[in-house]
Design a protein around this motif. Structure first.
Motif, mmCIF file in Angstrom:
data_model
loop_
_atom_site.group_PDB
_atom_site.id
_atom_site.type_symbol
_atom_site.label_atom_id
_atom_site.label_comp_id
_atom_site.label_asym_id
_atom_site.label_seq_id
_atom_site.Cartn_x
_atom_site.Cartn_y
_atom_site.Cartn_z
ATOM 1 N N LEU A 196 15.052 -8.613 -13.127
ATOM 2 C CA LEU A 196 14.520 -7.772 -12.067
ATOM 3 C C LEU A 196 13.273 -8.413 -11.486
ATOM 4 C CD1 LEU A 196 14.695 -4.936 -10.652
ATOM 5 C CD2 LEU A 196 13.048 -4.160 -12.384
ATOM 6 N N GLN A 197 13.180 -8.411 -10.167
ATOM 7 C CA GLN A 197 11.971 -8.885 -9.497
ATOM 8 C C GLN A 197 11.256 -7.692 -8.877
ATOM 9 O OE1 GLN A 197 11.683 -12.641 -7.114
ATOM 10 N NE2 GLN A 197 11.518 -11.219 -5.392
ATOM 11 N N LEU A 198 9.962 -7.596 -9.132
ATOM 12 C CA LEU A 198 9.132 -6.524 -8.591
ATOM 13 C C LEU A 198 8.035 -7.123 -7.720
ATOM 14 C CD1 LEU A 198 8.673 -4.351 -11.817
ATOM 15 C CD2 LEU A 198 10.260 -3.922 -9.930
ATOM 16 N N LEU A 199 7.798 -6.513 -6.567
ATOM 17 C CA LEU A 199 6.748 -6.956 -5.660
ATOM 18 C C LEU A 199 5.769 -5.819 -5.445
ATOM 19 C CD1 LEU A 199 5.475 -8.925 -3.603
ATOM 20 C CD2 LEU A 199 7.072 -8.002 -1.890
ATOM 21 N N TRP A 200 4.518 -6.051 -5.853
ATOM 22 C CA TRP A 200 3.452 -5.080 -5.602
ATOM 23 C C TRP A 200 2.350 -5.792 -4.823
ATOM 24 C CZ3 TRP A 200 1.760 -0.633 -4.554
ATOM 25 C CH2 TRP A 200 0.413 -0.284 -4.696
ATOM 26 N N ARG A 201 2.215 -5.404 -3.562
ATOM 27 C CA ARG A 201 1.272 -6.066 -2.662
ATOM 28 C C ARG A 201 1.568 -7.561 -2.617
ATOM 29 N NH1 ARG A 201 -4.199 -2.503 -4.017
ATOM 30 N NH2 ARG A 201 -3.483 -0.621 -2.898
ATOM 31 N N ASP A 202 0.644 -8.410 -3.031
ATOM 32 C CA ASP A 202 0.868 -9.853 -2.945
ATOM 33 C C ASP A 202 1.312 -10.458 -4.276
ATOM 34 O OD1 ASP A 202 0.090 -9.883 -0.276
ATOM 35 O OD2 ASP A 202 -2.024 -10.115 -0.794
ATOM 36 N N SER A 203 1.586 -9.629 -5.257
ATOM 37 C CA SER A 203 1.965 -10.127 -6.581
ATOM 38 C C SER A 203 3.460 -9.933 -6.820
ATOM 39 C CB SER A 203 1.175 -9.402 -7.678
ATOM 40 O OG SER A 203 -0.219 -9.620 -7.526
ATOM 41 N N VAL A 204 4.109 -10.979 -7.321
ATOM 42 C CA VAL A 204 5.534 -10.940 -7.619
ATOM 43 C C VAL A 204 5.716 -11.113 -9.125
ATOM 44 C CG1 VAL A 204 7.788 -11.980 -7.204
ATOM 45 C CG2 VAL A 204 6.070 -11.945 -5.376
ATOM 46 N N TYR A 205 6.537 -10.250 -9.727
ATOM 47 C CA TYR A 205 6.805 -10.319 -11.157
ATOM 48 C C TYR A 205 8.313 -10.408 -11.366
ATOM 49 C CZ TYR A 205 2.129 -8.332 -10.991
ATOM 50 O OH TYR A 205 0.815 -8.102 -10.701
ATOM 51 N N ARG A 206 8.738 -11.335 -12.215
ATOM 52 C CA ARG A 206 10.151 -11.483 -12.523
ATOM 53 C C ARG A 206 10.348 -11.202 -14.006
ATOM 54 N NH1 ARG A 206 12.633 -16.715 -9.788
ATOM 55 N NH2 ARG A 206 14.440 -15.340 -9.616
ATOM 56 N N LEU A 207 11.222 -10.271 -14.286
ATOM 57 C CA LEU A 207 11.419 -9.786 -15.639
ATOM 58 C C LEU A 207 12.832 -10.072 -16.115
ATOM 59 C CD1 LEU A 207 9.841 -6.242 -15.171
ATOM 60 C CD2 LEU A 207 8.680 -8.339 -15.857
ATOM 61 N N SER A 208 12.951 -10.600 -17.317
ATOM 62 C CA SER A 208 14.253 -10.749 -17.952
ATOM 63 C C SER A 208 14.487 -9.534 -18.849
ATOM 64 C CB SER A 208 14.293 -12.035 -18.778
ATOM 65 O OG SER A 208 13.395 -11.937 -19.875
ATOM 66 N N ARG A 209 15.661 -9.458 -19.456
ATOM 67 C CA ARG A 209 15.954 -8.327 -20.339
ATOM 68 C C ARG A 209 14.959 -8.238 -21.493
ATOM 69 N NH1 ARG A 209 22.502 -8.635 -21.267
ATOM 70 N NH2 ARG A 209 23.105 -9.138 -19.129
ATOM 71 N N SER A 210 14.513 -9.390 -21.968
ATOM 72 C CA SER A 210 13.598 -9.397 -23.109
ATOM 73 C C SER A 210 12.229 -8.840 -22.752
ATOM 74 C CB SER A 210 13.448 -10.819 -23.662
ATOM 75 O OG SER A 210 12.899 -11.686 -22.688
ATOM 76 N N ASP A 211 11.911 -8.756 -21.460
ATOM 77 C CA ASP A 211 10.625 -8.205 -21.032
ATOM 78 C C ASP A 211 10.641 -6.684 -20.970
ATOM 79 O OD1 ASP A 211 9.406 -10.759 -20.548
ATOM 80 O OD2 ASP A 211 10.570 -10.899 -18.695
ATOM 81 N N LEU A 212 11.802 -6.096 -21.103
ATOM 82 C CA LEU A 212 11.943 -4.652 -20.957
ATOM 83 C C LEU A 212 11.904 -3.964 -22.317
ATOM 84 C CD1 LEU A 212 14.777 -4.661 -18.278
ATOM 85 C CD2 LEU A 212 12.317 -4.448 -17.913
ATOM 86 N N PRO A 213 11.453 -2.688 -22.377
ATOM 87 C CA PRO A 213 11.073 -1.849 -21.245
ATOM 88 C C PRO A 213 9.689 -2.180 -20.719
ATOM 89 C CG PRO A 213 10.739 -0.673 -23.285
ATOM 90 C CD PRO A 213 11.380 -1.978 -23.659
ATOM 91 N N VAL A 214 9.420 -1.784 -19.474
ATOM 92 C CA VAL A 214 8.115 -1.976 -18.872
ATOM 93 C C VAL A 214 7.633 -0.631 -18.336
ATOM 94 C CG1 VAL A 214 9.087 -2.608 -16.621
ATOM 95 C CG2 VAL A 214 6.764 -3.325 -17.217
ATOM 96 N N LEU A 215 6.383 -0.317 -18.627
ATOM 97 C CA LEU A 215 5.769 0.916 -18.142
ATOM 98 C C LEU A 215 4.958 0.621 -16.889
ATOM 99 C CD1 LEU A 215 4.510 2.597 -21.448
ATOM 100 C CD2 LEU A 215 6.477 3.268 -20.065
ATOM 101 N N ILE A 216 5.059 1.508 -15.919
ATOM 102 C CA ILE A 216 4.342 1.389 -14.657
ATOM 103 C C ILE A 216 3.424 2.592 -14.526
ATOM 104 C CG2 ILE A 216 4.578 1.258 -12.144
ATOM 105 C CD1 ILE A 216 7.480 0.274 -12.669
#
Length: 318
Positions: A196-216
């Motif tokens: 999953l790729q997430l874009l918040w303002r000017d920051s881009v984060y790319r997450l694989s399955r091993s990075d999950l779960p992620v809290l926002i």
């Protein structure tokens, strides 16, 4: 006189009662909520537990045996489903959802009430539970029979409000199939995503399955911090569930999803849906509203390992 005992502490909370008050009125809604809580409370002594107190839309209970507490939680979920499906049940009852959190440890019993670290952990862990989920601590998980453990999945270590050290947490997913996810799958041909790729303002984060779960959320315990007034301290959780990426709302103001090319905006409101393709996540309001914090997402079928863009590490001291 105070006594110290090793107990499993359970907190259960009903969500969705606000809709009952709006549709049924104060008197009838109060009667429905009270009756539902009393029905759930009956499952406590049936499994050897003790109801410590009821808390408006919820209850607190303690159990001498961890496996009995887990079995009692299952019976509570089943009881709510049965109540909602009854022919005489008010339609709004089907909107009631149950969250349960449990922790194991020493508690201090004083005049029928209970105090201690296990009580605090269970109460704060409840804030991280989604609709019809049960969350338990690692200590409790370790004392369960192997066949019972198989139903749970690890959420890794979760930071709880007011605690310096994170707590190992395991989740029992909701019973049955998520209806929102099923709706999405009938409309789109979904292949199993890789990240999953997430874009918040000017920051881009790319997450694989091993990075999950992620809290926002706005709180320092969240891996992806978004410091906006509409955003709750723990606002949403993205996790790998049932072969797909699912976002669950944990907030006060709600989480809203708008898929690219679709005019419809999904209002989760303590619910969840499967993410597919790309789109916008409105935190605290619809992405169509002005001023709402918007997190853009894109589900990836493959990951470019040469450009690993990960969430910033949490401050261990937070």
């Amino acid at each position: 006189m105070a006594t110290i005992k090793r107990r499993t502490v359970l907190f259960a909370d009903l969500r969705g009662s606000t809709g009952l008050y709006e549709s049924l009125g104060n008197a009838q809604a109060t009667a429905v909520v009270t009756q539902t809580i009393n029905t759930l409370a009956q499952r406590v002594p049936a499994m050897g537990g003790q109801v410590v107190k009821t808390l408006g839309d919820g209850l607190m209970a303690v159990y001498p045996v961890p496996s009995m507490a887990v079995a009692s939680a299952l019976q509570m979920h089943e009881s709510l489903e049965t109540t909602a499906a009854a022919p005489h049940a008010a339609p709004a009852v089907s909107r009631l959802k149950l969250q349960i959190a449990m922790a194991l440890g020493e508690v201090v019993e004083v005049n029928g009430d209970c105090f201690g670290d296990a009580v605090n952990v269970a109460a704060r862990l409840l804030d991280h539970a989604g609709d019809n989920e049960t969350l338990i601590t690692g200590d409790l998980y370790d004392e369960l029979p192997m066949d019972t453990r198989a139903a749970y999945r690890s959420l890794d270590r979760v930071h709880l409000r007011g605690r310096a050290e994170p707590v190992e947490v395991h989740m029992l997913p909701p019973r049955g199939v998520d209806t929102t996810a099923t709706l999405m799958e009938t409309r789109f041909d979904l292949s199993e995503p890789e990240g999953l790729q997430l874009l918040w303002r000017d920051s881009v984060y790319r997450l694989s399955r091993s990075d999950l779960p992620v809290l926002i959320g706005r709180g320092s315990t969240c891996a992806l911090q978004i410091d906006e007034a509409r955003v709750s301290r723990t606002h949403a959780r993205i996790d790998w569930t049932g072969g797909g990426l699912q976002i669950a709302d944990l907030s006060i103001n709600g989480t809203y999803v708008r898929f690219t090319g679709d005019d419809e905006v999904l209002s989760l409101r303590r619910g969840a849906c499967t993410l597919h393709g790309s789109g916008d996540i409105g935190l605290g309001g619809s992405p169509n509203e002005v001023g709402v914090p918007i997190l853009q997402f894109s589900v990836m079928s493959s990951l470019d390992d040469t450009v690993p863009m990960r969430l910033p590490p949490r401050d261990p001291a937070s």
